[in-house]
Design a protein around this motif. Structure first.
Motif, PDB file in Angstrom:
ATOM      1  N   ARG A 117       0.826  -1.202   0.000  1.00  0.00           N
ATOM      2  CA  ARG A 117       0.000   0.000   0.000  1.00  0.00           C
ATOM      3  C   ARG A 117       0.860   1.251   0.000  1.00  0.00           C
ATOM      4  NH1 ARG A 117      -4.627  -1.760   4.349  1.00  0.00           N
ATOM      5  NH2 ARG A 117      -5.778  -3.160   2.972  1.00  0.00           N
ATOM      6  N   GLN A 126     -10.557 -10.680   9.345  1.00  0.00           N
ATOM      7  CA  GLN A 126     -11.507 -11.195   8.364  1.00  0.00           C
ATOM      8  C   GLN A 126     -12.521 -12.145   8.990  1.00  0.00           C
ATOM      9  OE1 GLN A 126     -11.534 -10.044   5.236  1.00  0.00           O
ATOM     10  NE2 GLN A 126      -9.813  -8.712   5.805  1.00  0.00           N
ATOM     11  N   VAL A 150     -13.262  -4.276  13.293  1.00  0.00           N
ATOM     12  CA  VAL A 150     -13.650  -3.904  11.936  1.00  0.00           C
ATOM     13  C   VAL A 150     -15.169  -3.802  11.883  1.00  0.00           C
ATOM     14  CG1 VAL A 150     -13.611  -4.565   9.502  1.00  0.00           C
ATOM     15  CG2 VAL A 150     -11.618  -5.029  10.950  1.00  0.00           C
ATOM     16  N   ARG A 208     -16.568  -0.867   4.675  1.00  0.00           N
ATOM     17  CA  ARG A 208     -15.797  -1.678   5.631  1.00  0.00           C
ATOM     18  C   ARG A 208     -14.670  -0.798   6.150  1.00  0.00           C
ATOM     19  NH1 ARG A 208     -14.756  -7.110   6.933  1.00  0.00           N
ATOM     20  NH2 ARG A 208     -12.598  -7.536   7.529  1.00  0.00           N
ATOM     21  N   GLU A 225      -8.978   2.903   9.256  1.00  0.00           N
ATOM     22  CA  GLU A 225      -8.558   2.369   7.962  1.00  0.00           C
ATOM     23  C   GLU A 225      -9.807   2.081   7.133  1.00  0.00           C
ATOM     24  OE1 GLU A 225      -6.289  -1.395   5.826  1.00  0.00           O
ATOM     25  OE2 GLU A 225      -6.474  -1.324   8.005  1.00  0.00           O
ATOM     26  N   GLN A 285     -11.336   0.608   4.137  1.00  0.00           N
ATOM     27  CA  GLN A 285     -10.988  -0.399   3.144  1.00  0.00           C
ATOM     28  C   GLN A 285     -11.838  -0.298   1.885  1.00  0.00           C
ATOM     29  OE1 GLN A 285     -11.218  -4.073   5.334  1.00  0.00           O
ATOM     30  NE2 GLN A 285      -9.699  -3.422   6.833  1.00  0.00           N
ATOM     31  N   ARG A 286     -13.095   0.063   2.059  1.00  0.00           N
ATOM     32  CA  ARG A 286     -13.976   0.334   0.915  1.00  0.00           C
ATOM     33  C   ARG A 286     -15.172   1.121   1.420  1.00  0.00           C
ATOM     34  NH1 ARG A 286     -15.340  -5.217   1.814  1.00  0.00           N
ATOM     35  NH2 ARG A 286     -17.521  -5.422   2.523  1.00  0.00           N
ATOM     36  N   THR A 296      -6.648   5.113   3.580  1.00  0.00           N
ATOM     37  CA  THR A 296      -7.172   4.264   2.519  1.00  0.00           C
ATOM     38  C   THR A 296      -5.979   3.618   1.820  1.00  0.00           C
ATOM     39  OG1 THR A 296      -7.095   5.784   0.626  1.00  0.00           O
ATOM     40  CG2 THR A 296      -8.920   6.062   2.200  1.00  0.00           C
ATOM     41  N   PRO A 297      -6.198   2.684   0.900  1.00  0.00           N
ATOM     42  CA  PRO A 297      -5.065   2.112   0.163  1.00  0.00           C
ATOM     43  C   PRO A 297      -4.244   3.138  -0.596  1.00  0.00           C
ATOM     44  CG  PRO A 297      -6.990   0.724  -0.101  1.00  0.00           C
ATOM     45  CD  PRO A 297      -7.444   1.959   0.608  1.00  0.00           C
ATOM     46  N   GLY A 302      -9.822  -0.024  -4.679  1.00  0.00           N
ATOM     47  CA  GLY A 302      -8.764   0.696  -3.985  1.00  0.00           C
ATOM     48  C   GLY A 302      -7.915   1.538  -4.911  1.00  0.00           C
TER      49      GLY A 302
END
Length: 561
Positions: free
Chosen positions: A5, A101, A118, A144, A164, A166-167, A187-188, A207
């Motif tokens: 990243r 996850q 998360v 997310r 963070e 993620q999307r 973000t990424p 991303g």
């Protein structure tokens, strides 16, 4: 952030003051007698082994011998802090929490979310969080986000917060941060760091695109790894960072939509709202919330056209927020409007007269359905097609009203012919004795018509019965023929538009009676004329009452043998 990243990353640093992106937020510690750098690091740093970083930053040569009064600069990111959970203020739809996850479990209002958790927000869902410093994070549908760092630095009273993304998208309302505090969204591709402002960050599913729009505050944007200098971004502007770009593109946000013509009072649900399109918009984000901070969002939609249908909403005050979205997905300026939803108590439904029914002039009985626990009903009526008064406005000329308890029925004086319109609202009695009135129902209509006079027929009898009379243009006439003077059996009927008719006689073996009536263009019928007996020449009839004819088709005893 991973090495992969970091290789892609650009950075957005948003704050109240303009400063280079590379600059690290610092706190200052004044050295006290007996302090050593090793001891301070053990007491202040999250990882005491990072003391060489502080030594290099402050040109400390002898870490065990510090000069009292010397002011050491320490990066906030290295400071030890106490984890402070985030509180869930509001949840709508499917919102899950978990670690990494791992499958998540449902989130409820009042839950405490710990550092490292998360949050996953499903389609058509929404969540609002409050952080320990009072800042709020609004997590939109399809998002997310990981709560990477939720710390309060006890030594300095400063805070360190890092999310963070993620999307999806988050909107933040960050309380003013004490100098040396950090609040960032990663973000990424980018990092957005703030010190007291309102801003949003969006990252696409791949991303490859990060968008940031600023409502309040100032912004400094610089793409990491690029050669472009940091550029200032003011409120009302946004930044676009792409994976393949050498810098951040800064441009004005689309203007706010025009919402002043939208109603301030909604009395019918679902509610279809529409507003003028915004030039350059590919879509619109529409939110309806129970509060101005958009913490408790009841509806959040992205629509391609400038209109949306709002579903069932609770009674009370609401805030409508509309923002145009440009072709890159950058969210534009806010347009807000306060809207009151008032649909209770429900209005009655009109029962009679029927829709646009023609009724005789004079006293007209109005009836509607009963509403349980109704204390009274308020009626409004008018003759003609004038507008109804707006809620709370004075009555319009020509509009009359009355309020009465009892059944939902009333007799209206419609002596003057014409179109009449009426509507009814329900009134409840509150616990304190005051009256709570709901919205008016749909208007009902009827036409008061002067009943036409029964025609006076002139009858000529032969092989055909010819009847003619006086009649007004546009009037329809119903003619009936029967051997029964009461017209209870064997009735032959005909309807014509002109004031005459010819009718073959069915038989001369028994008497026949004729009557007719006029029907106005509005459908109002007169009474039937008195029955008229038809006279003619007698014929020869069989025992069953049928006429007897010759082989040539002539009736015996009628006209000639």
């Amino acid at each position: 952030m991973t090495g992969r990243r970091q290789a892609l990353a650009a950075a957005l640093v948003l704050g109240c003051l303009w400063h280079p992106v590379a600059a690290e937020d610092m706190v200052t510690h004044e050295v006290q007698p007996g302090d050593t750098l090793i001891g301070l690091s053990d007491r202040l740093l999250e990882s005491p082994s990072q003391w060489p970083v502080v030594a290099r930053l402050n040109a400390v040569v002898q870490p065990r011998r510090l000069q009292p009064g010397k002011r050491l600069r320490i990066p906030v990111s290295l400071l030890k802090g106490q984890a402070r959970p985030a509180t869930v203020l509001y949840v709508r739809g499917q919102v899950l929490r978990g670690l990494g996850q791992a499958p998540g479990r449902p989130v409820g209002i009042g839950d405490q979310l710990d550092e490292g958790e998360v949050l996953s927000v499903g389609p058509d869902s929404y969540a609002s969080l409050r952080l320990h410093d009072g800042s709020q994070v609004h997590v939109q549908a399809g998002t997310r986000v990981a709560l990477d760092r939720l710390r309060q630095v006890t030594e300095s009273g400063r805070s360190s917060t890092s999310l963070e993304l993620q999307r999806g998208r988050v909107d933040t309302q960050v309380t003013p941060q004490r100098g040396g505090s950090r609040f960032d969204v990663r973000t990424p591709l980018a990092v957005a760091g703030v010190r007291g402002t309102r801003f949003g960050v969006t990252v696409d599913a791949e991303g490859a695109l990060t968008l940031s729009d600023v409502v309040q505050g100032q912004v400094a944007v610089q793409a990491l790894g690029g050669r472009t200098a940091a550029a200032p971004v003011s409120a009302g502007q946004g930044a676009v960072v792409r994976r393949a770009m050498g810098g951040a593109a800064v441009r004005p946000l689309l203007p706010a939509a025009e919402v002043s013509a939208l109603p301030a009072l909604v009395q019918r649900l679902p509610w279809t709202l529409a507003w003028p399109s915004v030039a350059g918009a590919r879509a619109y984000r529409v939110q309806i919330a129970e509060d101005e901070t958009l913490t408790r969002v009841l509806l959040s939609r992205e629509v391609a056209q400038p209109s949306v249908v709002a579903p069932e909403l609770p009674e009370g005050e609401h805030v409508l927020n509309i923002r145009a979205i440009d072709p890159d997905g950058l969210v534009g300026r806010e347009a807000t409007r306060r809207v009151r939803v008032k649909t209770q108590p429900v209005p009655p439904l009109a029962q009679s007269p029927g829709p646009d029914e023609a009724v005789p002039t004079g006293a007209v009985a109005l009836a509607c359905t009963e509403v349980p626990e109704a204390a009274a009903y308020r009626w409004e009526w008018q003759r003609g097609d004038g507008a109804w008064p707006e809620p709370g406005a004075p009555a319009r000329p020509g509009v009359q009203e009355r309020t009465a308890a009892g059944p939902c029925a009333w007799t209206l004086d419609a002596t003057e012919p014409g179109r009449y319109r009426w509507r009814v609202a329900t009134q409840w009695r509150r616990a304190d004795g005051s009256i709570d009135e709901g919205p008016f129902g749909d208007e009902a209509r009827f036409v008061a018509v002067v009943r036409p006079e029964a025609p006076e027929p002139l009858i000529e009898v032969g092989e055909q019965v010819r009847v003619h009379w006086q009649g007004a243009p546009g009037t329809r006439f119903d003619i009936e023929l029967s051997p029964d003077p009461t017209f209870a059996r064997d009735v032959q009927k005909r309807s014509v538009g002109s004031p005459e008719v010819q009718w073959p006689m069915p038989s001369w073996c028994r008497p026949y009676y004729l009557r007719l009536r006029a029907v106005s263009p509005e459908g109002m019928a007169s009474a039937f004329s008195p029955p008229r007996l038809l006279h003619g020449e007698a014929g020869v009839c069989s025992g069953d009452g049928q006429p007897v004819s010759t082989g040539h088709g002539l009736r015996l005893g009628h006209g000639r043998p």
